[in-house]
Design a protein around this motif. Structure first.
Motif, mmCIF file in Angstrom:
data_model
loop_
_atom_site.group_PDB
_atom_site.id
_atom_site.type_symbol
_atom_site.label_atom_id
_atom_site.label_comp_id
_atom_site.label_asym_id
_atom_site.label_seq_id
_atom_site.Cartn_x
_atom_site.Cartn_y
_atom_site.Cartn_z
ATOM 1 N N VAL A 315 16.529 23.403 7.219
ATOM 2 C CA VAL A 315 16.627 23.620 8.666
ATOM 3 C C VAL A 315 15.945 24.915 9.080
ATOM 4 C CG1 VAL A 315 18.246 23.908 10.596
ATOM 5 C CG2 VAL A 315 18.754 22.281 8.765
ATOM 6 N N GLY A 316 15.962 25.909 8.210
ATOM 7 C CA GLY A 316 15.386 27.202 8.557
ATOM 8 C C GLY A 316 16.349 28.100 9.294
ATOM 9 N N LEU A 317 17.663 27.808 9.164
ATOM 10 C CA LEU A 317 18.691 28.633 9.785
ATOM 11 C C LEU A 317 19.777 28.937 8.769
ATOM 12 C CD1 LEU A 317 19.267 26.845 13.238
ATOM 13 C CD2 LEU A 317 18.020 28.969 12.825
ATOM 14 N N PRO A 318 20.442 30.064 8.900
ATOM 15 C CA PRO A 318 21.557 30.363 7.988
ATOM 16 C C PRO A 318 22.725 29.411 8.227
ATOM 17 C CG PRO A 318 21.454 31.988 9.747
ATOM 18 C CD PRO A 318 20.215 31.161 9.876
ATOM 19 N N VAL A 319 23.396 29.009 7.161
ATOM 20 C CA VAL A 319 24.616 28.220 7.269
ATOM 21 C C VAL A 319 25.774 29.206 7.348
ATOM 22 C CG1 VAL A 319 26.122 26.538 6.153
ATOM 23 C CG2 VAL A 319 23.631 26.246 6.048
ATOM 24 N N VAL A 320 26.383 29.309 8.521
ATOM 25 C CA VAL A 320 27.431 30.318 8.725
ATOM 26 C C VAL A 320 28.789 29.823 8.239
ATOM 27 C CG1 VAL A 320 26.220 31.400 10.652
ATOM 28 C CG2 VAL A 320 27.828 29.538 11.098
ATOM 29 N N ALA A 321 28.947 28.510 8.103
ATOM 30 C CA ALA A 321 30.207 27.962 7.589
ATOM 31 C C ALA A 321 29.959 26.531 7.117
ATOM 32 C CB ALA A 321 31.291 27.984 8.652
ATOM 33 N N GLN A 322 30.641 26.157 6.037
ATOM 34 C CA GLN A 322 30.631 24.776 5.546
ATOM 35 C C GLN A 322 32.071 24.365 5.317
ATOM 36 O OE1 GLN A 322 28.451 24.061 1.895
ATOM 37 N NE2 GLN A 322 28.453 21.836 2.194
ATOM 38 N N MET A 323 32.407 23.138 5.710
ATOM 39 C CA MET A 323 33.809 22.724 5.614
ATOM 40 C C MET A 323 33.924 21.251 5.269
ATOM 41 S SD MET A 323 34.681 22.754 9.681
ATOM 42 C CE MET A 323 33.514 22.031 10.856
ATOM 43 N N ARG A 324 35.035 20.907 4.633
ATOM 44 C CA ARG A 324 35.392 19.510 4.421
ATOM 45 C C ARG A 324 35.976 18.947 5.713
ATOM 46 N NH1 ARG A 324 38.230 22.018 0.457
ATOM 47 N NH2 ARG A 324 40.176 21.243 1.379
ATOM 48 N N ASP A 325 36.085 17.629 5.795
ATOM 49 C CA ASP A 325 36.729 17.009 6.949
ATOM 50 C C ASP A 325 38.203 17.406 6.990
ATOM 51 O OD1 ASP A 325 34.454 15.766 7.824
ATOM 52 O OD2 ASP A 325 34.830 13.896 6.738
ATOM 53 N N GLN A 326 38.714 17.592 8.190
ATOM 54 C CA GLN A 326 40.097 17.997 8.404
ATOM 55 C C GLN A 326 41.001 16.768 8.468
ATOM 56 O OE1 GLN A 326 41.276 21.359 9.137
ATOM 57 N NE2 GLN A 326 43.316 20.462 8.919
ATOM 58 N N ARG A 327 41.949 16.681 7.564
ATOM 59 C CA ARG A 327 42.886 15.563 7.592
ATOM 60 C C ARG A 327 43.836 15.687 8.788
ATOM 61 N NH1 ARG A 327 45.830 15.117 1.934
ATOM 62 N NH2 ARG A 327 46.009 17.366 2.291
ATOM 63 N N GLY A 328 44.165 14.560 9.398
ATOM 64 C CA GLY A 328 45.101 14.552 10.516
ATOM 65 C C GLY A 328 44.519 15.072 11.814
ATOM 66 N N LEU A 329 43.191 15.179 11.900
ATOM 67 C CA LEU A 329 42.569 15.747 13.091
ATOM 68 C C LEU A 329 42.819 14.875 14.321
ATOM 69 C CD1 LEU A 329 40.734 17.913 14.342
ATOM 70 C CD2 LEU A 329 38.780 16.532 13.665
ATOM 71 N N ASP A 330 42.578 13.575 14.201
ATOM 72 C CA ASP A 330 42.764 12.681 15.344
ATOM 73 C C ASP A 330 44.218 12.683 15.811
ATOM 74 O OD1 ASP A 330 40.121 12.025 15.260
ATOM 75 O OD2 ASP A 330 40.394 10.158 14.136
ATOM 76 N N GLU A 331 45.132 12.711 14.871
ATOM 77 C CA GLU A 331 46.549 12.718 15.228
ATOM 78 C C GLU A 331 46.912 13.990 15.986
ATOM 79 O OE1 GLU A 331 50.960 12.277 13.119
ATOM 80 O OE2 GLU A 331 49.218 12.861 11.920
ATOM 81 N N ALA A 332 46.397 15.127 15.539
ATOM 82 C CA ALA A 332 46.685 16.397 16.214
ATOM 83 C C ALA A 332 46.198 16.369 17.660
ATOM 84 C CB ALA A 332 46.042 17.551 15.447
ATOM 85 N N VAL A 333 44.999 15.823 17.868
ATOM 86 C CA VAL A 333 44.453 15.734 19.226
ATOM 87 C C VAL A 333 45.286 14.763 20.063
ATOM 88 C CG1 VAL A 333 42.448 15.035 20.590
ATOM 89 C CG2 VAL A 333 42.126 16.401 18.522
ATOM 90 N N ASP A 334 45.658 13.624 19.478
ATOM 91 C CA ASP A 334 46.465 12.643 20.215
ATOM 92 C C ASP A 334 47.815 13.214 20.624
ATOM 93 O OD1 ASP A 334 44.455 10.808 19.980
ATOM 94 O OD2 ASP A 334 45.346 9.704 18.300
ATOM 95 N N LEU A 335 48.347 14.124 19.837
ATOM 96 C CA LEU A 335 49.639 14.738 20.140
ATOM 97 C C LEU A 335 49.521 15.893 21.146
ATOM 98 C CD1 LEU A 335 51.240 14.835 16.568
ATOM 99 C CD2 LEU A 335 51.923 13.379 18.490
ATOM 100 N N GLY A 336 48.292 16.191 21.565
ATOM 101 C CA GLY A 336 48.087 17.269 22.532
ATOM 102 C C GLY A 336 48.115 18.652 21.936
ATOM 103 N N LEU A 337 47.918 18.763 20.610
ATOM 104 C CA LEU A 337 47.964 20.063 19.935
ATOM 105 C C LEU A 337 46.593 20.699 19.780
ATOM 106 C CD1 LEU A 337 50.513 19.162 17.108
ATOM 107 C CD2 LEU A 337 50.972 20.313 19.287
ATOM 108 N N GLY A 338 45.521 19.960 20.113
ATOM 109 C CA GLY A 338 44.187 20.466 19.846
ATOM 110 C C GLY A 338 43.814 20.256 18.396
#
Length: 370
Positions: A315-338
């Motif tokens: 890409v020609g840009l620094p990678v400032v962070a790399q992460m795995r997928d967050q488990r329970g992400l959709d559920e957290a959003v559905d519950l209104g927690l962000g």
């Protein structure tokens, strides 16, 4: 705008950390000036006596002198300094120009006719403060890269340390207020801001937005109307957000729009989110070319399909962070927690790294907000 030509200018430099100085005992003049200062988010020092004005005269970034005290102050003879103005509500007598010249004032200003100019003059003081907010733009390198999720998570994390705001610049997106669970909270959306005119104060924006704790959200009403960004409203909102918040996160759409490019250029940092896939990396490379002139771009990599070093070379840009997928992400959003249901996990560690904060303590966002 009713202002006269400059009278004089000197080379001394005031200190911008000191409030502006207003020198007058005229309550009528103060009644006109103080609302203008409030609109610019500054609280001036008021000196109702010429001798009291000398305490901060040389250090104040701007001095406004009323015609009632200007003659006495000119007789005292404080050192001449830049950005000194004699301000008046009435017709200017000829002798006031001579007094202003003796005082070393730059101009004689009609407050009523120059109210907009005075607000801009005072607001410039906050625009250049060292404590102005950090503005982070987030844009997807390809569809489904998680830029909106990252923007909301950055806002949630930043709000732990002080007032923060996320700004939704995509009228066709899901709505940041929905993702953060504040869609039912009272407050202004873009629709209301696009109908306002004039300068927007930082305090007014903070008070107007729907909030959860220290996190404000500027998003869109969800209805059938065609919604578009208005350039004047975006510029005012960004300026007020920077002046009134510790961190400002801007969620940018991928659409090729000159206004989106302008917003990105106003961000201190620009994060391109991408998945660790061939398609994702190719999209990030295209986005890199689009924002080649930005001063501080970087990549946030989701997934472990490629090493960060390989993506950085491609890409020609620094990678400032790399992460795995967050488990329970959709559920957290559905519950209104962000997206940050707790301040642990790969998403939390990534936003902490981006913001330069230590790792989370495991406290839930909902608990902190309550």
């Amino acid at each position: 705008m009713s202002r006269t030509q400059p009278l004089s200018r000197t080379t001394s430099t005031p200190t911008v950390d000191v409030p502006p100085l207003v020198v007058t005992a005229d309550e009528g003049l103060l009644a006109e000036l103080l609302p203008l200062a409030a609109a610019a988010d500054v609280a001036p020092t008021i000196a109702r006596d010429p001798l009291a004005a000398l305490t901060t005269w040389s250090r104040a970034p701007v001095v406004l002198v009323g015609p009632d005290l200007a003659p006495v102050l000119a007789e005292i003879g404080p050192e001449k300094r830049p950005r000194t103005y004699v301000v008046t509500l009435r017709n200017v007598p000829h002798e006031l120009y001579r007094t202003a010249l003796t005082l070393g004032a730059d101009q004689v200003v009609d407050v009523v006719g120059s109210s907009g100019w005075l607000v801009e003059l005072l607001a410039d003081l906050t625009e250049h403060r060292t404590d102005r907010g950090r503005v982070i733009g987030v844009i997807g390198g390809s569809g489904g890269a998680g830029s909106t999720t990252l923007a909301c998570a950055l806002g949630q994390w930043a709000a732990r340390s002080g007032p923060s705001v996320v700004i939704d610049c995509d009228p066709q997106g899901p709505g940041l207020d929905r993702i953060l669970g504040v869609e039912r909270n009272d407050g202004f959306r873009w629709d209301a801001l696009c109908q306002t005119t004039g300068r927007l104060s930082a305090r007014a924006l903070r008070d107007a937005l729907p909030r959860r704790g220290d996190l404000g959200v500027l998003s869109w009403y969800v209805d059938g109307r065609v919604q578009t960004l208005q350039a004047f409203a975006v510029r005012e909102a960004l300026s007020a957000a920077r002046r009134g918040h510790r961190v400002v996160v801007v969620d940018l759409p991928r659409s090729t729009d000159p206004l989106i490019d302008e917003i990105a250029s106003r961000c201190d940092e620009l994060l391109v989110t991408t998945s660790a896939s061939v398609v994702g990396v190719a999209g990030a490379a295209r986005m890199r070319a689009r924002f080649a002139d930005h001063g501080a771009p970087g990549v946030v990599l989701r997934g472990e399909g490629f090493a960060a070093a390989d993506v950085q070379r491609a890409v020609g840009l620094p990678v400032v962070a790399q992460m795995r997928d967050q488990r329970g992400l959709d559920e957290a959003v559905d519950l209104g927690l962000g997206p940050l249901r707790t301040f642990r996990g790969p998403l939390a560690r990534a936003v902490a790294r981006i913001l330069g904060d230590p790792a989370g303590s495991g406290v839930t966002p909902g608990a902190e907000a309550s």
